[in-house]
Scaffold this motif. Sequence first.
Motif, short mmCIF file in Angstrom:
data_model
loop_
_atom_site.label_atom_id
_atom_site.label_comp_id
_atom_site.label_asym_id
_atom_site.label_seq_id
_atom_site.Cartn_x
_atom_site.Cartn_y
_atom_site.Cartn_z
N PRO A 1 0.81 -1.23 0.00
CA PRO A 1 0.00 0.00 0.00
C PRO A 1 0.84 1.27 0.00
N ARG B 1 0.49 3.99 -3.04
CA ARG B 1 0.11 5.35 -2.67
C ARG B 1 1.18 6.35 -3.11
N ARG B 2 2.44 5.98 -2.91
CA ARG B 2 3.52 6.88 -3.30
C ARG B 2 3.58 7.06 -4.81
N ARG C 1 0.83 9.40 -5.95
CA ARG C 1 1.07 10.80 -5.57
C ARG C 1 2.03 11.50 -6.54
#
Length: 276
Positions: free
Chosen positions: A265, A269-270, A273
């Motif tokens: 996760p 997520r990184r 972004r």
Amino acid sequence: MSTTTPVHERIQAPALTGSLAADGLAMVGRHLQKIKAAPGVLILTQTMPITMLLFFGYVFGSALAVPGQEYRSFLVPGLLAATAANGLMTGMFQAAQDCDRGVMDRFRTLPMSRAAVPLGSTGAEVLTTAVGMIPLMLVGLAAGWRIEGGPAAALGAYGLLLLFRFATSWAGYWLGLLIRNEEAAGQLGSATFILPLLSSAYIPTDGMPGWLRTVAEWNPISALASATRDLFGNAAPAEGAAWPVAHPVAGTLAWAAVLLAVFVPLTVRRYARGTH
């Protein structure tokens, strides 16, 4: 798209518009083509364990005593474990390289799952490792190492090695997305060489000072090395060791589950972004 674009940069958008599985497979193909176009890193990471086997096994082997077994039989499973853990370095380098060269920004403009890019890289790592460990095992057999356990146990050891490579590749990929610089990732990746040294990959932990033995036995590489030795029939789990080493198969599965639960996760997520 310009015809001068390198082959490993050519991505067809229609192949990436579908399920996560289809997107991930497309990215696996991209990474395999990238390795084919520039195999230097792969060759280096796959030949280094063989070099260490010959160096440690024959230069230091006579000076390193392992109770109840020949040192090279102890060393080969440890080198296989260290090779599996090397996903931390290669995953970090691949992610940082793609960020540094602007490839990640182009991927984000394509209509595909945000998890597909890291999944493709880590999946390709598993495939290349599955093939790359075979030469090390063959050289190990020539050097005197033997698989004493049954075929099912040996396949189980091989599966654990690939699972651990998959888990450490996710951790490395997350680090590479944080670093975003190819040169810095290469320098930090070289520092990961110390991690197998702080484990039971190369030497038993029972002769270490108390505090260092604790650190080494809670190193995930120690659990994997012990599990590999146990399943290959080279050595039983150490008595009186920390739980991951005393129960190495369960310990390795637990470490892999923790790494995947934390870094999958975080990585997705990184990646989503971007530079923000």
